[in-house]
Design an enzyme around this catalytic site. Sequence first.
Site, short mmCIF file in Angstrom:
data_model
loop_
_atom_site.label_atom_id
_atom_site.label_comp_id
_atom_site.label_asym_id
_atom_site.label_seq_id
_atom_site.Cartn_x
_atom_site.Cartn_y
_atom_site.Cartn_z
CG HIS A 1 -26.28 2.73 -10.59
ND1 HIS A 1 -25.43 1.67 -10.83
CD2 HIS A 1 -25.90 3.72 -11.42
CE1 HIS A 1 -24.57 2.02 -11.77
NE2 HIS A 1 -24.84 3.25 -12.16
N GLY B 1 -18.95 2.38 -17.90
CA GLY B 1 -19.11 3.56 -18.72
C GLY B 1 -18.91 3.21 -20.18
CG ASP C 1 -22.11 6.21 -18.21
OD1 ASP C 1 -21.71 7.02 -17.36
OD2 ASP C 1 -22.31 5.01 -17.96
#
Length: 356
Positions: free
Chosen positions: A154, A268, A232
Amino acid sequence: MLADGLLTPGLVDVQVNGAVGVDFAEVDAEGMRLVAAAFPQTGVTRFVPTLITAPVAEALRQARAVVAASATLPPGAGAVPLGVHLEGPFLSPKRAGVHDPALMVEPGPGEIDLLLAEDLRGHLRMVTLAPEQPGGLEAVRRLSEAGVLVAVGHSDATGEQTRAAAAAGARMVTHLFNAQRPLGHREPGVPGVALVDDRFTLGLIADLAHVGPDVCRLVFNAAGPRVALVTDAVAAAGMPPGRYQLGGADVVLTEDGVPRSPEGTIAGSALTLDRAVRNIVSVGVDLADALASATIVPADVIGEPTLGRLAPGAVADLVWWDDDLKPRKVWVDGEVVFDATTDTAPVATELAAAGQ
């Protein structure tokens, strides 16, 4: 002696937010039991519960709750949690994804002191952060020196800033290509440096939606021995279409199998790690390389040298695969925790369907 199929080490998932309706941000003992029982049905024998961005005090409350819930699991309960991965809040608002930018903060000395609290020592295994943020490189140094795996993610870091993070101790990239400065032919950004810098292990979400098939193949061609497949996954994994939670926010799983925020941003995945292996094989990666990326590579990057391998002294976490690369039987610490011929529990049925 196995008559057919393939025997491998157990799979290790170092980035998973939840599954079977359970969000690790709000997990309790019963929720952890459900997840631990479910994961072996996808070949996973060890996993690192992941928590997304929240205020530091709340993130630490959640982390302690994960640790407490993990401690209640009896031997033979299923897959074993390996501490906690904090994916935030030290991220870049420019690359927020579904994380709430309003909750992101800079990693000052006081914040890092809280993460390195005595009761979390050994339990905080991984932190994803944006190293270009003020205080980012010092946070990388302090966390890595304390034995915490630091991942770049990120992040709007340039190539130069990404290399500086590696010099400070960062050793992983969280979900390569997703929520980071993109690869450019002059400015490589996070992915460009990650693909050529041997210090980084590359987390890759191989649902073929986060990263397309050709690029997945490109990643393995460029850096195969350093790729760690991750799911994820969120609470929607192993569940039917519907509305689920991710760190307190709504996530919608539709018939296409990709969880999204109500605004349509990918949130996700509903991926299982055995399906990630099959997906990578389907794009032309050698089976041995695909399996290594879900076993020894993530085990090594998280600092677990007795996991993810078949060797003297290794932990007896094993997966017996059928000829379609689906788990037939799974052992954790030498005990059978899943047998496809006898396990008919609803959770097993749901995850088997999700893994198609």
